[in-house]
Each structure stands twice: as structure tokens, then as C-alpha cells.
Design a protein around this motif. Structure first.
Motif, PDB file in Angstrom:
ATOM      1  N   LEU A 168      -6.387  -2.712   9.588  1.00 14.96           N
ATOM      2  CA  LEU A 168      -4.960  -2.426   9.499  1.00 14.96           C
ATOM      3  C   LEU A 168      -4.569  -1.447  10.594  1.00 14.96           C
ATOM      4  CD1 LEU A 168      -4.669  -1.467   5.696  1.00 14.96           C
ATOM      5  CD2 LEU A 168      -4.639  -3.778   6.670  1.00 14.96           C
ATOM      6  N   VAL A 169      -3.287  -1.374  10.851  1.00 22.85           N
ATOM      7  CA  VAL A 169      -2.765  -0.366  11.772  1.00 22.85           C
ATOM      8  C   VAL A 169      -1.991   0.667  10.957  1.00 22.85           C
ATOM      9  CG1 VAL A 169      -1.111   0.067  13.626  1.00 22.85           C
ATOM     10  CG2 VAL A 169      -2.629  -1.921  13.743  1.00 22.85           C
ATOM     11  N   VAL A 170      -2.314   1.929  11.185  1.00 24.97           N
ATOM     12  CA  VAL A 170      -1.595   3.040  10.557  1.00 24.97           C
ATOM     13  C   VAL A 170      -0.793   3.758  11.631  1.00 24.97           C
ATOM     14  CG1 VAL A 170      -1.801   5.248   9.353  1.00 24.97           C
ATOM     15  CG2 VAL A 170      -3.320   3.348   8.742  1.00 24.97           C
ATOM     16  N   SER A 171       0.508   3.888  11.407  1.00 29.72           N
ATOM     17  CA  SER A 171       1.385   4.605  12.344  1.00 29.72           C
ATOM     18  C   SER A 171       1.976   5.811  11.633  1.00 29.72           C
ATOM     19  CB  SER A 171       2.522   3.688  12.820  1.00 29.72           C
ATOM     20  OG  SER A 171       2.018   2.502  13.400  1.00 29.72           O
ATOM     21  N   ASN A 172       1.929   6.953  12.300  1.00 31.69           N
ATOM     22  CA  ASN A 172       2.562   8.143  11.739  1.00 31.69           C
ATOM     23  C   ASN A 172       3.399   8.831  12.808  1.00 31.69           C
ATOM     24  OD1 ASN A 172       0.048   8.889  13.006  1.00 31.69           O
ATOM     25  ND2 ASN A 172       0.332  10.944  12.161  1.00 31.69           N
ATOM     26  N   VAL A 173       4.347   9.621  12.374  1.00 38.12           N
ATOM     27  CA  VAL A 173       5.289  10.267  13.298  1.00 38.12           C
ATOM     28  C   VAL A 173       4.549  11.183  14.260  1.00 38.12           C
ATOM     29  CG1 VAL A 173       7.331  11.729  13.484  1.00 38.12           C
ATOM     30  CG2 VAL A 173       7.101  10.185  11.557  1.00 38.12           C
ATOM     31  N   SER A 174       4.824  11.016  15.561  1.00 38.05           N
ATOM     32  CA  SER A 174       4.152  11.841  16.567  1.00 38.05           C
ATOM     33  C   SER A 174       4.862  13.169  16.782  1.00 38.05           C
ATOM     34  CB  SER A 174       4.063  11.086  17.898  1.00 38.05           C
ATOM     35  OG  SER A 174       5.345  10.745  18.373  1.00 38.05           O
ATOM     36  N   ASP A 175       6.165  13.197  16.509  1.00 34.70           N
ATOM     37  CA  ASP A 175       6.948  14.409  16.706  1.00 34.70           C
ATOM     38  C   ASP A 175       8.108  14.379  15.712  1.00 34.70           C
ATOM     39  OD1 ASP A 175       8.791  16.388  17.650  1.00 34.70           O
ATOM     40  OD2 ASP A 175       7.838  16.294  19.629  1.00 34.70           O
ATOM     41  N   LYS A 176       8.257  15.423  14.941  1.00 35.79           N
ATOM     42  CA  LYS A 176       9.266  15.458  13.879  1.00 35.79           C
ATOM     43  C   LYS A 176      10.687  15.241  14.391  1.00 35.79           C
ATOM     44  CE  LYS A 176       6.527  16.209  10.363  1.00 35.79           C
ATOM     45  NZ  LYS A 176       6.337  15.174   9.320  1.00 35.79           N
ATOM     46  N   GLN A 177      10.917  15.531  15.678  1.00 33.88           N
ATOM     47  CA  GLN A 177      12.269  15.337  16.204  1.00 33.88           C
ATOM     48  C   GLN A 177      12.626  13.848  16.277  1.00 33.88           C
ATOM     49  OE1 GLN A 177      13.064  16.061  20.462  1.00 33.88           O
ATOM     50  NE2 GLN A 177      10.855  16.384  20.727  1.00 33.88           N
ATOM     51  N   TYR A 178      11.603  12.986  16.183  1.00 35.25           N
ATOM     52  CA  TYR A 178      11.854  11.540  16.213  1.00 35.25           C
ATOM     53  C   TYR A 178      11.709  10.913  14.828  1.00 35.25           C
ATOM     54  CZ  TYR A 178      11.433  12.271  21.224  1.00 35.25           C
ATOM     55  OH  TYR A 178      11.607  12.730  22.503  1.00 35.25           O
ATOM     56  N   TYR A 205      -4.267   5.318   0.949  1.00 37.02           N
ATOM     57  CA  TYR A 205      -4.660   5.869   2.252  1.00 37.02           C
ATOM     58  C   TYR A 205      -6.055   6.485   2.205  1.00 37.02           C
ATOM     59  CZ  TYR A 205      -4.449   8.534   6.601  1.00 37.02           C
ATOM     60  OH  TYR A 205      -4.710   9.049   7.855  1.00 37.02           O
ATOM     61  N   LYS A 206      -6.402   7.068   1.067  1.00 33.99           N
ATOM     62  CA  LYS A 206      -7.733   7.713   0.935  1.00 33.99           C
ATOM     63  C   LYS A 206      -8.868   6.699   0.990  1.00 33.99           C
ATOM     64  CE  LYS A 206      -7.921   7.749  -4.155  1.00 33.99           C
ATOM     65  NZ  LYS A 206      -6.796   6.806  -4.335  1.00 33.99           N
ATOM     66  N   ASP A 207      -8.552   5.413   0.753  1.00 34.58           N
ATOM     67  CA  ASP A 207      -9.575   4.365   0.791  1.00 34.58           C
ATOM     68  C   ASP A 207      -9.692   3.717   2.168  1.00 34.58           C
ATOM     69  OD1 ASP A 207     -10.103   4.671  -1.965  1.00 34.58           O
ATOM     70  OD2 ASP A 207      -8.369   3.405  -2.450  1.00 34.58           O
ATOM     71  N   MET A 208      -8.943   4.214   3.131  1.00 35.85           N
ATOM     72  CA  MET A 208      -8.977   3.657   4.481  1.00 35.85           C
ATOM     73  C   MET A 208      -9.970   4.421   5.340  1.00 35.85           C
ATOM     74  SD  MET A 208      -4.916   2.969   5.168  1.00 35.85           S
ATOM     75  CE  MET A 208      -3.915   2.097   3.950  1.00 35.85           C
ATOM     76  N   CYS A 234       3.828   5.499   3.384  1.00 33.96           N
ATOM     77  CA  CYS A 234       3.518   6.724   2.638  1.00 33.96           C
ATOM     78  C   CYS A 234       4.473   7.834   3.068  1.00 33.96           C
ATOM     79  CB  CYS A 234       2.065   7.125   2.886  1.00 33.96           C
ATOM     80  SG  CYS A 234       1.586   8.724   2.200  1.00 33.96           S
ATOM     81  N   ASN A 235       5.237   8.353   2.112  1.00 33.83           N
ATOM     82  CA  ASN A 235       6.126   9.513   2.341  1.00 33.83           C
ATOM     83  C   ASN A 235       7.140   9.299   3.463  1.00 33.83           C
ATOM     84  OD1 ASN A 235       4.850  10.958   0.300  1.00 33.83           O
ATOM     85  ND2 ASN A 235       3.356  11.855   1.717  1.00 33.83           N
ATOM     86  N   LEU A 266       0.837  -1.200   0.000  1.00 35.78           N
ATOM     87  CA  LEU A 266       0.000   0.000   0.000  1.00 35.78           C
ATOM     88  C   LEU A 266       0.873   1.252   0.000  1.00 35.78           C
ATOM     89  CD1 LEU A 266      -2.700  -1.073   2.624  1.00 35.78           C
ATOM     90  CD2 LEU A 266      -2.705  -1.439   0.153  1.00 35.78           C
ATOM     91  N   ASP A 267       0.346   2.331  -0.577  1.00 34.86           N
ATOM     92  CA  ASP A 267       1.069   3.593  -0.596  1.00 34.86           C
ATOM     93  C   ASP A 267       0.105   4.748  -0.332  1.00 34.86           C
ATOM     94  OD1 ASP A 267      -0.285   4.028  -3.002  1.00 34.86           O
ATOM     95  OD2 ASP A 267       1.410   3.379  -4.228  1.00 34.86           O
ATOM     96  N   CYS A 268       0.549   5.950  -0.581  1.00 32.63           N
ATOM     97  CA  CYS A 268      -0.258   7.140  -0.274  1.00 32.63           C
ATOM     98  C   CYS A 268      -1.607   7.122  -0.996  1.00 32.63           C
ATOM     99  CB  CYS A 268       0.499   8.404  -0.657  1.00 32.63           C
ATOM    100  SG  CYS A 268       2.061   8.637   0.245  1.00 32.63           S
TER     101      CYS A 268
END
Length: 324
Positions: free
Chosen positions: A85-95, A58-61, A122-123, A53-55
Motif C-alpha cells: 500500500l501507499v501511505v501519504s501524510n502531510v509534509s507541512d502543516k501549512q498545506y 496503521y499499527k499492522d502496517m 487516519c485523522n 482502513l483507519d488509524c
């Protein structure tokens, strides 16, 4: 029928049958992963492999619920093509670098049945993985009570211990070098890195901090902060009591820090159930593991066994015959 309830019914079999069943579960999972070419995946009731899956996917989720927020990432449950599914995204840009490390490790290791399955990204700041509704290993006591699991509890919890050591053995001998489980400074933090499957086996879920050891050349440090307590290995502690902590002066260490933690994690699994029928077998198992666990707790890391040594001991046929 709910998968875990079906598995609970199977617990009435003897220990040898149960061991065969658990081996089959991992073998079946590995075969499913291997059946899809690199860059594709298959989960749940899917009959064929699908491109990662890619970006655009994501619009179909459809968002279902927010699961948790960690230091590195936010975790959401979504539905896609009738699959959760599980979607994980960055919580803080410093990490972001930690998040990228996790994604890179998943890309290289998640074709193994011991690792959570990566199904897209995605990205480079969002990733998609398979969903395990039981959550992480900290939930085991709740799952035991909820499903009234009493039959063969010793074998179930011992197998979770074996799963844990098997994952360490894989990381220490991985195709991308010797890796250390750095996100393991407390028992609860360590347990949170592993997900419980419907069949009550473990898969490693969090690969944010898996630095590489290069034998005789390069060790690791698990973060820049001072560590405390008896759960971490002695070599991970600041040993200059007359000086303030300095990460620059802190010694490096290696994957044998993971070995030090095995007894604490395994005893937690084994002592999860308080059912009376379980206690006599539990005492016997703990006594059988006493020597190998003592070796794991050697102050000198050179004297500790390898994860494979521990695995061979915990898979001892005499112990499993005794539990039968």
C-alpha cells in the motif's frame, strides 16, 4: 510471472486486439471497484471486500521504503496483510487544506477506474491508497527500455494519450462538478500526477488541486503566483506588461486550460520511443492529430474543443485500422 512482462507478451497481438484488451482492463478495474459497497475496498489478490482502513490498522502496517516527498505530502510504501500500500501524510502543516482537499476528492471520485483507489485514512492527515510499482508517467521511457517494448508501440503510446484525455473528460464532467487540473504548470509536473499501471494505462493519483468551475459564474486561478511559459494556457499568463503581477487583478479561467495542454502531453507520450520501426507510424499519427491539436491550441479558449471532442477524434476507427 510479472504482470508487466505478461502484458509485453500480449503486445505481439494486432492493434485491434490490443485496443479490446485495454478496454477490458478498464472495464475489469471498474467492475472490481463497483463490486465493493461504499466504505469498503478490494485490492491485489483479495477475494472479498474489506472495510476502509483507519488509524487502528496503521499499527499492522510494516514500513518498506520511503518513496518521495512533495510540497503537500510524504509518500511511503508499506505492507499490510501481504499487500503493498501507499501511505501519504502531510509534509507541512501549512498545506493541510490541500491535503484535506485531496482526501475529499478521493472520497468522492476514487470509485471510478480512472482514479487511484482510496483504501482508507487516519485523522484526516494520513491516507492509504493502492500501490502501482511503475510510478508516475515520467517513468515511461525507463519502463519501455527495461521491458524491451517494441511491438505496437504506437498503439500503446496513443492509448496513454487517450487515457489522459479520458481522465480530463471525466474531471470536466464529474459527479461533483467541472474540475480543473491545476497541478499542471509544466509538462513534468503534469506527468507526475498520473500513475502507470502494470498494463500501461493511466490513473490519476494527485487530486490536491482540483478547483471547481461554475459555468458563467465562477472561474478558477491555479495558485496565487504568476505563471510563465508556453505550456500553460495564454489566459493563465499575466497580461498587463506595464504592471507588476497582482493575484487580485489576475483574471479567472476555466477547464479549457486543460485542453490547451493536451497536444504537449500527447506528443510526449507518442515520442517516447525512438525505435526505428516506430517512426513511420508515429509521423502518420501526428499528422492525423494535427488539426485537432491545432484547435486545442486556439488562443481563444471558446474555440477549443471539449475533452470529449478530442477523445472522439483520437478514437477514430480509421486511425486504428491504419495502425493495424
Amino acid at each position: 510471472m510479472d504482470k508487466i512482462l505478461l502484458f509485453v507478451k500480449l503486445l505481439s497481438f494486432n492493434v485491434i486486439v490490443l485496443d479490446i484488451l485495454l478496454c477490458f482492463i478498464y472495464d475489469n478495474r471498474q467492475q472490481m471497484l463497483a463490486s465493493c459497497p461504499v466504505g469498503t475496498f478490494r485490492i491485489g489478490s483479495m477475494h472479498s471486500c474489506h472495510q476502509m482502513l483507519d488509524c487502528s490498522d496503521y499499527k499492522d502496517m510494516t514500513p518498506v521504503m520511503f518513496l518521495s516527498r512533495g510540497l503537500v505530502k510524504n509518500i511511503h510504501l508499506v505492507k499490510w496483510n501481504d499487500n503493498y500500500l501507499v501511505v501519504s501524510n502531510v509534509s507541512d502543516k501549512q498545506y493541510l487544506s490541500d491535503f484535506h482537499h485531496n482526501l475529499q476528492m478521493l472520497k468522492q471520485l476514487s470509485q471510478n477506474a480512472l482514479i487511484v483507489q482510496l483504501i482508507g485514512w487516519c485523522n484526516n492527515d494520513m491516507l492509504f491508497t493502492e500501490y502501482h510499482p511503475n510510478g508516475d508517467a515520467n517513468n515511461l521511457p525507463h519502463i519501455i527500455v527495461k521491458n524491451s517494448i517494441h511491438h505496437n508501440m504506437t498503439s500503446i503510446t496513443l492509448n496513454l494519450c487517450v487515457n489522459y484525455v479520458k481522465i480530463l473528460d471525466y474531471l470536466h464532467n464529474s459527479p461533483i462538478g467541472t474540475r480543473v487540473m491545476c497541478d499542471s504548470n509544466t509538462l513534468q509536473k503534469t506527468l507526475s500526477q498520473y500513475l502507470l499501471t502494470d498494463e500501461l494505462t493511466l490513473v490519476l493519483n494527485d487530486l490536491d488541486a482540483l478547483p471547481q468551475v461554475i459555468s458563467r459564474h465562477k472561474g478558477v486561478k491555479c495558485g496565487p503566483r504568476q505563471l510563465f511559459g508556453t505550456f500553460v494556457a495564454p489566459e493563465q499568463l499575466w497580461n498587463r506588461s506595464d504592471q507588476l503581477f497582482s493575484n487580485d487583478k489576475m483574471r479567472e479561467y476555466d477547464h479549457r486550460t486543460d485542453i490547451w495542454k493536451i497536444p504537449d502531453v500527447c506528443q510526449w507520450f507518442l515520442k517516447t520511443s525512438t525505435h526505428l520501426d516506430y517512426q513511420s507510424k508515429l509521423l502518420w499519427v501526428l499528422s492525423h492529430l494535427k488539426d485537432i491539436h491545432s484547435q486545442c491550441k486556439s488562443i481563444d479558449p471558446n474555440l477549443r474543443p471539449t475533452a470529449n471532442d478530442v477523445l472522439n477524434h483520437k478514437n477514430d476507427s480509421k486511425m486504428h485500422q491504419k495502425l493495424n
